[in-house]
Design an enzyme around this catalytic site. Structure first.
Site, PDB file in Angstrom:
ATOM      1  N   LYS A 177      46.070  49.767  29.755  1.00 41.99           N
ATOM      2  CA  LYS A 177      44.971  50.813  29.992  1.00 41.99           C
ATOM      3  C   LYS A 177      45.993  51.654  31.037  1.00 41.99           C
ATOM      4  O   LYS A 177      46.118  52.149  30.821  1.00 41.99           O
ATOM      5  CB  LYS A 177      43.456  50.302  30.408  1.00 41.99           C
ATOM      6  CG  LYS A 177      42.856  50.508  29.142  1.00 41.99           C
ATOM      7  CD  LYS A 177      42.988  48.492  28.150  1.00 41.99           C
ATOM      8  CE  LYS A 177      42.305  48.564  27.611  1.00 41.99           C
ATOM      9  NZ  LYS A 177      42.628  46.871  27.026  1.00 41.99           N
ATOM     10  N   GLU A 200      32.245  41.914  31.596  1.00 45.66           N
ATOM     11  CA  GLU A 200      32.921  43.164  31.827  1.00 45.66           C
ATOM     12  C   GLU A 200      32.705  42.978  32.705  1.00 45.66           C
ATOM     13  O   GLU A 200      31.690  43.585  33.818  1.00 45.66           O
ATOM     14  CB  GLU A 200      33.394  44.056  30.881  1.00 45.66           C
ATOM     15  CG  GLU A 200      33.637  43.255  29.299  1.00 45.66           C
ATOM     16  CD  GLU A 200      33.561  44.265  28.371  1.00 45.66           C
ATOM     17  OE1 GLU A 200      34.253  45.287  28.327  1.00 45.66           O
ATOM     18  OE2 GLU A 200      33.462  43.792  27.156  1.00 45.66           O
ATOM     19  N   HIS A 207      39.363  47.648  32.059  1.00 42.33           N
ATOM     20  CA  HIS A 207      38.856  49.076  32.242  1.00 42.33           C
ATOM     21  C   HIS A 207      39.103  49.609  33.127  1.00 42.33           C
ATOM     22  O   HIS A 207      38.524  50.943  33.955  1.00 42.33           O
ATOM     23  CB  HIS A 207      37.903  49.544  31.294  1.00 42.33           C
ATOM     24  CG  HIS A 207      38.465  49.559  29.369  1.00 42.33           C
ATOM     25  ND1 HIS A 207      39.000  50.489  28.647  1.00 42.33           N
ATOM     26  CD2 HIS A 207      37.282  48.754  28.908  1.00 42.33           C
ATOM     27  CE1 HIS A 207      39.165  49.791  27.740  1.00 42.33           C
ATOM     28  NE2 HIS A 207      38.446  48.401  27.656  1.00 42.33           N
ATOM     29  N   ASN A 241      42.909  55.087  26.435  1.00 45.28           N
ATOM     30  CA  ASN A 241      42.856  54.764  27.450  1.00 45.28           C
ATOM     31  C   ASN A 241      44.170  54.209  28.591  1.00 45.28           C
ATOM     32  O   ASN A 241      44.219  53.931  29.388  1.00 45.28           O
ATOM     33  CB  ASN A 241      42.993  53.016  26.513  1.00 45.28           C
ATOM     34  CG  ASN A 241      41.693  52.668  25.694  1.00 45.28           C
ATOM     35  OD1 ASN A 241      40.495  53.058  26.314  1.00 45.28           O
ATOM     36  ND2 ASN A 241      42.140  51.621  25.517  1.00 45.28           N
TER      37      ASN A 241
END
Length: 383
Positions: A236, A175, A207, A47
């Site tokens: 990440k 998310e 993310h 990530n």
């Protein structure tokens, strides 16, 4: 049934279902490469979206912080573990993302658990996207509130649940970019619907932050949404680890009084906060890295059109190659390793049954030659 029998039975069931997980000891690795058991692989399972985990500026900041403050916090932030680097990082994050306050957590999992556990009461309800991360769904399940799940990225499904009877408060949970599918939530519409019913929106943007939006401010900034609760993580795009909650002043004070993960855990080491501050500087100035990541994503998707497997509808760094069967996904992952590419197979219970896939992740650090090697390996695996 004894403890030993219960454990043995569970392990046998997990093995026979094709869902058994194993750890692999990597001797060395970065955003592009991985060394496992003495063999070098091109790495497509991390990530580290901007390739910052090995950035000399961030490493130097951590080293200098450790030299000055030591390698640990020495206690809870409520006792003696709250130092100048943590306070400065919290202030910088709040200013950067446009909130009153931010609070640091040792991980994104801990942040999600802490916020939901502290905020929710018996008569409240949590309305969560069906594909939310395990940390969010577990926290919701363990909380005294009622959990209902709306269809993935479907505001109409959320609207139906919101219209139902309620006696307490409502928290809508989603998310920014979903960790297994790589697609983006319609945050503006979810927030609008939540506000119509007096609810709050919690967005986990693990993310998205760092890789999208102006200066990498993330999914919410990109969609011009300011949720009441925003979780950002540093493991990440930041290339470090840890997390933060962004919220208003009163909510921050409330959590400092009632969030047990904050009160009873050793604080983030000051040296780590120094590294995250350096990573934040890199991200704010990282338009070139984000442009390179976007170019890599476009190139991969364009070249992958001839593959026999379908790609998920994702324009993010997360590119799910849909396989379906669990054993087939494992076999494809193994064939890629034989070709020198490390791509992890994702299976139930992480994803729904019948949707096993290879979770291909791209980084700004990847070169076109790396992506070509992966594509060639995929074509070879299909022969």
């Amino acid at each position: 049934m004894s403890w030993s029998q219960r454990i043995a039975q569970a392990l046998i069931a997990r093995r026979t279902s094709g869902q058994y997980r194993q750890r692999h000891l990597s001797e060395q690795g970065d955003a592009r490469s991985l060394r496992v058991a003495g063999q070098d692989f091109t790495h497509f399972s991390g990530n580290d979206y901007l390739g910052l985990s090995h950035d000399a500026r961030i490493i130097d900041a951590w080293q200098q912080g450790a030299a000055h403050y030591g390698v640990g916090a020495g206690g809870s932030a409520h006792v003696t573990g709250y130092r100048t680097p943590q306070a400065e990082l919290e202030s910088e994050l709040a200013d950067w993302l446009g909130y009153d306050r931010s609070l640091l957590f040792i991980s994104g999992f801990a942040a999600n658990q802490a916020v939901i556990a502290a905020m929710m009461a018996k008569n409240d309800r949590i309305l969560a996207d069906k594909l939310c991360h395990a940390s969010l769904l577990e926290a919701a399940t363990l909380s005294p509130a009622t959990l209902r799940r709306f269809a993935h990225n479907q505001p109409a499904s959320l609207a139906t649940l919101l219209a139902g009877n309620k006696s307490g408060e409502t928290l809508v949970v989603t998310e920014g970019i979903f960790s297994m599918d790589g697609d983006r939530a319609p945050l503006a519409e979810l927030h609008r619907l939540s506000q119509l019913q007096g609810g709050w929106l919690l967005v986990d943007d693990a993310h998205g932050v760092g890789v999208c939006g102006e200066q990498g401010r993330g999914s919410c900034w990109q969609q011009r949404v300011k949720p009441e609760l925003l979780i950002v993580t540093f493991g990440k795009a930041f290339g470090v680890s840890g997390a933060a909650l962004l919220c208003n002043d009163d909510t921050a004070e409330y959590l400092l009084q009632f969030a047990r993960h904050l009160i009873y855990s050793t604080a983030m080491p000051p040296a780590q906060a120094c590294a995250i501050r350096a990573a934040l500087d890199c991200i704010r100035q990282g338009d070139g890295l984000r442009e390179q990541l976007t170019a890599n994503i476009h190139y991969f998707r364009q070249q992958a059109e001839t593959l026999p497997w379908s790609l998920g509808a994702s324009d993010s760094a997360i590119q799910p190659l849909m396989v379906g069967d669990e054993q087939a996904a494992l076999m494809l992952s193994q064939r890629l390793r034989e070709q020198g590419c490390w791509v992890t197979a994702i299976r139930p219970p992480t994803v729904p049954p019948g949707t096993s896939r290879l979770r291909i992740t791209l980084s700004a650090a990847h070169r076109i030659s790396d992506i070509d090697r992966l594509l060639e390996a995929l074509h070879a695996a299909n022969r």
